[in-house]
Every structure is written in structure tokens, then in C-alpha cells.
Design an enzyme around this catalytic site. Structure first.
Site, PDB file in Angstrom:
ATOM      1  CB  THR A  69      39.652  46.599  35.172  1.00 19.78           C
ATOM      2  OG1 THR A  69      39.416  48.212  35.565  1.00 19.78           O
ATOM      3  CG2 THR A  69      40.413  46.571  33.974  1.00 19.78           C
ATOM      4  CG  ASP A 104      42.866  52.205  47.700  1.00 18.99           C
ATOM      5  OD1 ASP A 104      42.027  51.591  46.958  1.00 18.99           O
ATOM      6  OD2 ASP A 104      42.830  53.521  47.777  1.00 18.99           O
TER       7      ASP A 104
END
Lengths: 301, 269, 48
Positions: free
Chosen positions: A12, A127
Site C-alpha cells: 500500500t 511483527d
């Protein structure tokens, strides 16, 4: 100084190119150039770009991806990272690649060293998952994608629990904890360790609600006795109670694992974040000093 | 700390910092003078002699010392405004550091400090995980969004893409804890709490000085503690860094530390 | 770091009212918060 050769990925907020670092007309090495699209984020420069820049500038370690350079081109921020052609997810999923217990030990050791370096600099990664553990041509494993990283907060700060990719999310995050610690990263590594041994995802929840169920079905629902104040989480009362697996059940599930491997995995996957092993305890585990020795990185698949 | 960007890129000796400022000022002053001359040459026929004289007398580039004064003034305004917005201490400190570092690389004559004021505050909020959306921030500070965002990239470049700041507040907390253990039962804890608060206020003021470039955060903290209560500070350091047999003929750690923090104290005052 | 210049007192004898009150909050305990983590960080920063 750098040339972009080929687009290799797009998200994105960024496009990733395979590029080359140049020295005059001599090619020095391959690099990955992450071009951040600065116009896509209505609040100015994207938070994940800010985090990557902020933390990678401070972290220099063989098991953390190197931020080689940063430059501005036509209003776009370009992060020049070391080129890492593979990741652990690729290795796990590719059934044509055979790997041994010694290989698993080597990858786990490198991952834990990278995590330890982050934690001793008071940085949480938030993450960790197989496709963020990248592999260099020389076999070194490196932590990558610091887009969700942050410094360990001040005590009064509240954190978002909406971090870590679902399958690798620690139980305190699943419960919505706002004052979690480095323990969330250790949980992720524990799940990755299990996945390396099984070669399939270990706790693959379908959605956030299912993830709680999948996690506790596999590892047992935590009780107040084992995890003080766990019942204070609003969602605790709605969960099913499952018993913790016995050691025998774990041995049957992880057939090739030694007792020390199971001890380590269990230590990383302790429900109670207070009791969960930290990076030092993990690295000092007997697992790493028993045979087989970890494979030399240059010999890894 | 030695591997941090704060040490590697933003630490200078006093001479290095002075030279850096003077070089920047000199370079930009030359450009400004060039522009003025060009303007006068292009508009010679339209300007009266009086106007030409006024320009020559008043359109004088600021020198390095004056630039520093302006930067310090605006840095203080950032602190005041940040406190008015009730931003956390470390966010305000980061905004001040961003602002000051930016103007080590860019002259006030190139971009007016007013232009960077809110950009530094907004960017510091993002960098320190105190995210406020631009719409909300712009409405709080009553400025157009574009004016805040337009220099964000330039700020990042001016900071040489280094965003981590080690402020002295955590070091203060650390010393607050260590003093309790080292001087166990010899220090009244309520009094120590008051010392902590006073030191914290002094650390806020220290951000407006040059000490952030010359000393490490713990050194600045100890200098502030020395100012607040010299006896306490020196007693703590004496117990912490005792003279040993090996150091009796050479400068011990205690003397080294005290020398540095006294220098820092002098710079702070 | 083999020669830390501080000793972390894990028996929680530090006088730090703010941290102490956080330590008793259920949401903090359940999340994994520990005062010793805070103390260790602050002491590390002091002796960095």
C-alpha cells in the site's frame, strides 16, 4: 550511487526494487530499495516508514537487516536495505527443500540473537513471522520489516494490542492487553520454532476470535493460578477451557524434537507473560549446547 | 549510546559546533547578499536612492550568534506550546531537538523558524508514538494542514534521517533509583522526590542549551543534580566511584566524572 | 555487558510511588508489566 533494476514487490505504501549499489562504474553489491509513497498517507509521512528509519538507523547487528542508506528522489523516500533473497517462509513451504534439526537450531539461534539485540536496545519488533525473517546469501538470518516496531514505552503509555500477525500473536495481545512487554516477541519466535519443526503453521486461526480458540486448544487455557489477573481481561469469560497438553502429547506432536527443544519451545510459549522466557534465557537454553550443533550459516539450505 | 545516531552524528566538540554554525551562516549570508545585489541591479531604475540605502543598511544577513538566539527563542516557544497542548515531556523534548538539529543544517535565512515550528511538533508526535491525525493537530494549533505537512520531508532530510533521541529524563529516573540504593538510609526519600522534580524542571531548560551536543544524557543529568544539591551529588559519586589503590596516583573515575559534570554545569548556567 | 555500573534490586525495595501503584493495577499485571523492567531500563539509561 544506486540503480533500481527490477520491481520485486508492491504494498500500500511502498514499492520494493532490486537494485545495485554503484561505485563509479563498478557494481558493489545488490541492494533492495524500498520506495515509500509519500503522497499516499493523508497524515504526511507514513508511520511505518518513520519506524523503519528510526529503528534501523540505531540497530547494527548481523541478525538485523542493514539499512545501507536513505535518499530522497522526486519527493519519495527511498530506503536502501541489504538485499536478502529468501525468507524462512519460503524455506518452510518449499517441500523440495529438506532441512535438519541442526538447520532449525541455526535459524532459531540467529533469530533469537536478532531479537535479543532489539530487546537490549529496548525496541520491540511486534511483527515477527517467518516471512519477516529474511535470509542472506551467506546464510545469515536477519530480522526485517520494522514497520510496527517501537521503543519500550514509558510505564503510563498505552499500547495498541492490534500488532503482530494473527497466527504469531501472544495471548496477552489476543486479550487486548495495553501494557505488554518484550514477551510478545518471544511468543512469536516460539510459534515460528514450532512451525519449523512441523513445517506447517502451528496456530493458524481463521480470524481474531478463532485465534484465541486455536491457541488455547493447542496449549491450554490459562487460569488465574498460572497467570494472575488473566481473568481481568474483558474477553476472558467468553472463552472455552481446554487442558494444557501433557509432555507426552507434545512429544507425539513434535516427534523429532529433543527434550531440550521442547523445554525451550514450552518456555517461549508460556501463557503468562511474566513467566515466559526472555531472550537471554532462551539463548542460554541447553538446546543450543546439546548435539547436533547448529549448522554453519553458509551450509544452510 | 556509542552506537546511537545521537552520538555518531549529533555530538560535537564546542569548536566543531561553532565552526559548523559559522560555516552555514557564512555560506547562506553570501547567497543572501548575492540575491540582494541581484535585486538591486534588476530594480535599480524603480527604486529611489533612499530605498536603495535602506536596503543596503537594513537587509543585513544575521550572523551565527544571532541565528542561535533566534533558534533558541523558537525552541523555547515550542516547549511552551507543547506544554499548552499537554504533550508528554519526551514528545516536547523531541520536538525541540528536531528543531535545533534542523537548524544546524539549514539557516533561519533559508526557512523561517515559524515555518518549521508546527512541523517539528507534529513530526515529534509521530516519531514518539503519540500519533495525532493531521486534521486534529491542525485544528488544535489553528494552522492549515498543508503548512504543517509541507516541510515534513525537508525536516527528515535535515535530521539526516535520524529520529531517535536519548533525552536525560530516563537517566534522571535511573539516578533517582540508584541513589536510593547507594546512599541507603542516608537520604530522606521525600526530599529525594523533591530533588527529582526540581531536576526535571532544570532538564527541561537544559534542552535550550548546547549541552545536548557536547555531553551525554547522564552527564547532563548529573550536572543538573550537582546544581540542585551539590553535597548529595558528590556524596553519591564518591560512594559510587570510590578511590582504589590502583587509582591513588592517577586520575580516578570519580575525578573524571566530576570534572565533566562541572564543565557541563558551567555550560548549563 | 559484564560490568554494569549498577545493581538492579529485584526485591522491589526502590521507593518509586508512581511505579509501585502501577504494579498493583490488574490491567498492568495481566499484560506482563513488571516494575523491574522499568527500573532496569532507567538504570541502563543512567549508566549508558
Amino acid at each position: 550511487l544506486y540503480s533500481k533494476e527490477k520491481k520485486v514487490g508492491e504494498g500500500t505504501f511502498a514499492i520494493v526494487y532490486l537494485g545495485r549499489q554503484l561505485e563509479g562504474t563498478t557494481v558493489k553489491r545488490n541492494v533492495a530499495i524500498k520506495e515509500i509513497k509519500t503522497s499516499e498517507f493523508k497524515d504526511g509521512l507514513d508511520m511505518s516508514a518513520i519506524r523503519e528509519v528510526k529503528y534501523l538507523q540505531e540497530l547494527k547487528h548481523v541478525n538485523v537487516i542493514e539499512l545501507v542508506d536513505i535518499y530522497n528522489e522526486k519527493g519519495n523516500l527511498n530506503l536502501v536495505l541489504e538485499f536478502l533473497p529468501a525468507d524462512l517462509e519460503m524455506i518452510i513451504k518449499d517441500s523440495s527443500i529438506l532441512f535438519t534439526q541442526a538447520d532449525i537450531k541455526s535459524w532459531l539461534l540467529m533469530a533469537l540473537r536478532g531479537v535479543h539485540h532489539c530487546h537490549r536496545n529496548f525496541i520491540l519488533h511486534r511483527d515477527l513471522k517467518p516471512n519477516n525473517l529474511l535470509l542472506a546469501p551467506d546464510g545469515q538470518l536477519k530480522l526485517a520489516d520494522f514497520g510496527l516496531a517501537r521503543s519500550i514505552p514509558s510505564p503510563q503509555e498505552q499500547l495498541t494490542s492490534n500488532v503482530v500477525t494473527r497466527w504469531y500473536r501472544a495471548p496477552e495481545l489476543l486479550f487486548g492487553a495495553k501494557h505488554y512487554t518484550w514477551a510478545v516477541d518471544i511468543w512469536s519466535i516460539g510459534v515460528i520454532f514450532a512451525e519449523l519443526m512441523l513445517r506447517i503453521p502451528y496456530l493458524p486461526g481463521k480470524d481474531d476470535i478463532d485465534q484465541i480458540d486455536v491457541t488455547f486448544r493447542a496449549l491450554g487455557t490459562p487460569t488465574e493460578k498460572l497467570w494472575p489477573e488473566v481473568s481481568s481481561f474483558p474477553t476472558y469469560n467468553k472463552i472455552k477451557m481446554y487442558p494444557a497438553p501433557s509432555r507426552d502429547e507434545l512429544r507425539k506432536r513434535f516427534i523429532a524434537a529433543t527434550e531440550n527443544a521442547l523445554n525451550l519451545m514450552s518456555g517461549m510459549l508460556l501463557m503468562n507473560p511474566h513467566a515466559r522466557w526472555d531472550s537471554v534465557k532462551c539463548l542460554q537454553s541447553d538446546y543450543f549446547t546439546e548435539l547436533p550443533e547448529p549448522t554453519e550459516p553458509s551450509q544452510l539450505p | 549510546f556509542r552506537s546511537s545516531s545521537q552520538y555518531r552524528i549529533w555530538s560535537f566538540t564546542k569548536e566543531q559546533l561553532k565552526e559548523k554554525r559559522e560555516q552555514l551562516s557564512s555560506k547562506v549570508s553570501a547567497l543572501v547578499r548575492e540575491k540582494i545585489e541581484r535585486f538591486l541591479a534588476e530594480n535599480n531604475s524603480q527604486l529611489s536612492n533612499e530605498e536603495i540605502n535602506e536596503i543596503r543598511n537594513k537587509a543585513i544577513p544575521v550572523n551565527a550568534a544571532e541565528e542561535l538566539q533566534l533558534i533558541t527563542l523558537y525552541a523555547q516557544k515550542i516547549q511552551l506550546f507543547g506544554n499548552k497542548l499537554r504533550l508528554p515531556t519526551e514528545v516536547v523534548a523531541t520536538a525541540v531537538c528536531f528543531f535545533k538539529k534542523f537548524y544546524l543544517e539549514t539557516s533561519v535565512m533559508e526557512i523561517h523558524p515559524k515555518e518549521m515550528f508546527f512541523t517539528c511538533l507534529f513530526f515529534a508526535c509521530k516519531s514518539e508514538n503519540y500519533f495525532i491525525g493531521i486534521d486534529s493537530f491542525a485544528s488544535k494549533v489553528k494552522k492549515p494542514k498543508d503548512s504543517i505537512l509541507k516541510h515534513e520531508f525537508r525536516l527528515l532530510e535535515g535530521l539526516k534521517f535520524t529520529l531517535m533521541n536519548h533525552h536525560p529524563y530516563k537517566a534522571l529516573h535511573g539516578f533517582f533509583l540508584d541513589i536510593q540504593m547507594v546512599l541507603m538510609k542516608k537520604v530522606d526519600l521525600n526530599y529525594l522526590g523533591k530533588v527529582y522534580e526540581n531536576c526535571k524542571n532544570m532538564l527541561n531548560a537544559s534542552l535550550l542549551t548546547e549541552t545536548m551536543y557536547h555531553y551525554t544524557p547522564p552527564q547532563i543529568t548529573l550536572a543538573v543534580l550537582l546544581t540542585e544539591d551539590e553535597a548529595l551529588c558528590l556524596k553519591y559519586l564518591e560512594v559510587k566511584f570510590p578511590k582504589t589503590a590502583e587509582s591513588s596516583n592517577s586520575v580516578g573515575l570519580y575525578e573524571k566524572v566530576v570534572k565533566i559534570i562541572r564543565e557541563c554545569q558551567k555550560d548549563l548556567s | 555487558d559484564l560490568h554494569k555500573r549498577y545493581a538492579l534490586h529485584e526485591d522491589k525495595t526502590y521507593y518509586d510511588p508512581f511505579i509501585k501503584q502501577l504494579q498493583t493495577r490488574k490491567d498492568y499485571i495481566a499484560s506482563g508489566f513488571e516494575a523491574t523492567l522499568v527500573y532496569d531500563r532507567m538504570l541502563t539509561e543512567a549508566f549508558t
